[in-house]
Enzyme design. Sequence first.
Site, mmCIF file in Angstrom:
data_model
loop_
_atom_site.group_PDB
_atom_site.id
_atom_site.type_symbol
_atom_site.label_atom_id
_atom_site.label_comp_id
_atom_site.label_asym_id
_atom_site.label_seq_id
_atom_site.Cartn_x
_atom_site.Cartn_y
_atom_site.Cartn_z
ATOM 1 N N ASN A 9 -81.201 -71.743 -39.781
ATOM 2 C CA ASN A 9 -81.001 -72.815 -40.761
ATOM 3 C C ASN A 9 -82.026 -72.579 -41.866
ATOM 4 O O ASN A 9 -83.193 -72.893 -41.701
ATOM 5 C CB ASN A 9 -81.222 -74.179 -40.091
ATOM 6 C CG ASN A 9 -81.228 -75.326 -41.103
ATOM 7 O OD1 ASN A 9 -80.741 -75.172 -42.217
ATOM 8 N ND2 ASN A 9 -81.778 -76.470 -40.710
ATOM 9 N N TRP A 10 -81.553 -71.980 -42.951
ATOM 10 C CA TRP A 10 -82.481 -71.594 -44.019
ATOM 11 C C TRP A 10 -82.987 -72.793 -44.818
ATOM 12 O O TRP A 10 -83.934 -72.666 -45.585
ATOM 13 C CB TRP A 10 -81.808 -70.604 -44.970
ATOM 14 C CG TRP A 10 -81.494 -69.267 -44.374
ATOM 15 C CD1 TRP A 10 -81.754 -68.838 -43.096
ATOM 16 C CD2 TRP A 10 -80.851 -68.162 -45.039
ATOM 17 N NE1 TRP A 10 -81.322 -67.550 -42.935
ATOM 18 C CE2 TRP A 10 -80.772 -67.107 -44.111
ATOM 19 C CE3 TRP A 10 -80.348 -67.969 -46.331
ATOM 20 C CZ2 TRP A 10 -80.192 -65.874 -44.436
ATOM 21 C CZ3 TRP A 10 -79.773 -66.750 -46.652
ATOM 22 C CH2 TRP A 10 -79.704 -65.712 -45.711
ATOM 23 N N LYS A 11 -82.311 -73.929 -44.682
ATOM 24 C CA LYS A 11 -82.666 -75.138 -45.457
ATOM 25 C C LYS A 11 -82.612 -74.819 -46.954
ATOM 26 O O LYS A 11 -81.760 -74.054 -47.384
ATOM 27 C CB LYS A 11 -84.029 -75.671 -45.028
ATOM 28 C CG LYS A 11 -84.175 -75.794 -43.512
ATOM 29 C CD LYS A 11 -85.351 -76.598 -43.103
ATOM 30 C CE LYS A 11 -85.503 -76.545 -41.595
ATOM 31 N NZ LYS A 11 -86.403 -77.553 -41.076
ATOM 32 N N HIS A 95 -78.259 -82.929 -39.331
ATOM 33 C CA HIS A 95 -79.666 -82.516 -39.237
ATOM 34 C C HIS A 95 -80.554 -83.722 -39.534
ATOM 35 O O HIS A 95 -80.234 -84.549 -40.399
ATOM 36 C CB HIS A 95 -79.945 -81.371 -40.221
ATOM 37 C CG HIS A 95 -81.249 -80.698 -39.958
ATOM 38 N ND1 HIS A 95 -82.446 -81.257 -40.333
ATOM 39 C CD2 HIS A 95 -81.540 -79.546 -39.312
ATOM 40 C CE1 HIS A 95 -83.426 -80.451 -39.927
ATOM 41 N NE2 HIS A 95 -82.907 -79.410 -39.315
ATOM 42 N N GLU A 97 -83.172 -84.025 -41.183
ATOM 43 C CA GLU A 97 -83.596 -84.153 -42.585
ATOM 44 C C GLU A 97 -82.510 -84.826 -43.404
ATOM 45 O O GLU A 97 -82.810 -85.596 -44.323
ATOM 46 C CB GLU A 97 -83.948 -82.756 -43.147
ATOM 47 C CG GLU A 97 -85.240 -82.233 -42.527
ATOM 48 C CD GLU A 97 -85.358 -80.722 -42.452
ATOM 49 O OE1 GLU A 97 -84.575 -80.009 -43.102
ATOM 50 O OE2 GLU A 97 -86.256 -80.252 -41.720
ATOM 51 N N GLU A 167 -82.559 -81.357 -31.334
ATOM 52 C CA GLU A 167 -83.726 -81.057 -32.160
ATOM 53 C C GLU A 167 -84.657 -82.270 -32.197
ATOM 54 O O GLU A 167 -84.464 -83.180 -33.016
ATOM 55 C CB GLU A 167 -83.284 -80.732 -33.590
ATOM 56 C CG GLU A 167 -82.375 -79.532 -33.693
ATOM 57 C CD GLU A 167 -82.512 -78.839 -35.045
ATOM 58 O OE1 GLU A 167 -82.822 -77.652 -35.046
ATOM 59 O OE2 GLU A 167 -82.353 -79.506 -36.074
ATOM 60 N N GLY A 173 -90.480 -77.988 -37.608
ATOM 61 C CA GLY A 173 -91.387 -77.542 -38.664
ATOM 62 C C GLY A 173 -92.836 -77.946 -38.439
ATOM 63 O O GLY A 173 -93.666 -77.830 -39.337
ATOM 64 N N SER A 213 -89.426 -75.630 -33.926
ATOM 65 C CA SER A 213 -90.525 -74.657 -33.820
ATOM 66 C C SER A 213 -90.263 -73.584 -32.770
ATOM 67 O O SER A 213 -91.180 -73.137 -32.081
ATOM 68 C CB SER A 213 -91.858 -75.372 -33.560
ATOM 69 O OG SER A 213 -92.149 -76.256 -34.631
ATOM 70 N N GLY A 234 -85.250 -72.883 -37.767
ATOM 71 C CA GLY A 234 -85.603 -73.139 -39.161
ATOM 72 C C GLY A 234 -86.531 -72.058 -39.687
ATOM 73 O O GLY A 234 -86.111 -70.963 -40.056
ATOM 74 N N GLY A 235 -87.838 -72.363 -39.716
ATOM 75 C CA GLY A 235 -88.830 -71.478 -40.316
ATOM 76 C C GLY A 235 -88.722 -70.021 -39.888
ATOM 77 O O GLY A 235 -88.784 -69.110 -40.731
#
Length: 250
Positions: A9-11, A95, A97, A167, A173, A213, A234-235
Amino acid sequence: MRKNIVAGNWKMNTTVAEGVELAHQVNAAVEAATDLKCEVIVGVPFTHLTAVKQVLTAVNLAAENCADHVSGAYTGEVSAPMVASTGAQYVILGHSERREYYNETNAMLKTKVDLALEAGLKVIFCCGESLAQRKDGSYFDVIKSELTESLFHLTAEQMANIVIAYEPIWAIGTGETATSDQAEEIHAFIRGLIAEQYGAQIAEDTTILYGGSCKPSNAPELFAKPDIDGGLIGGASLKADSFMGIVTAF
Ligand code: PEP
């Protein structure tokens, strides 16, 4: 038999050129890998879908969201049929966010899920609790409501096109990962809810991902748990090396 999946998930990261380069690197690494035990997906910004699709041969493609309408006067929105027309196979919905910053509710997500499935997309549906909900013990109820109110109206056939991503918001993150036992407890709970609603076979066949994470160092322990079928990343999905370190963790 359910499949293992590792999805990035590159966001809101990378320009189109950077994204195409990253997708190219991931695709090349997946193509070169022998005996991979999971499907690999990259979730990219809307602007990148068409260009990234051109460089993918061994990796599937996801959008990170879609609109809660099919078409019309909704300036700035991107519909599920538009996402499908890029060749993407998946859309990430719910998600935390999007729930937190864009006020997405369980009811709105129910509509988005329906529109995504109608457009022929598969859905990676995110659920998970906040730190406060983890501390006050309400997290089982929170997750149950998220699934019940957005997914459990679907037919058994439709559920075959749903991937669930657990999640915990406190782990996204933050560098703080749920322990493999904490994650497994919730994954088993989610599978139990699906079994109650749809029966044991559909519960067995549903892929449930962990997100929060996840990195090459902790992925093997997480993915070794019986109800953890991969990760939403993510990251660590923003560098081909670290993403591949997770893809090869099974
Ligand atoms: C995510 O946003 O879906 C996620 C899991 O992020 P991270 O891996 O950076 O915690």
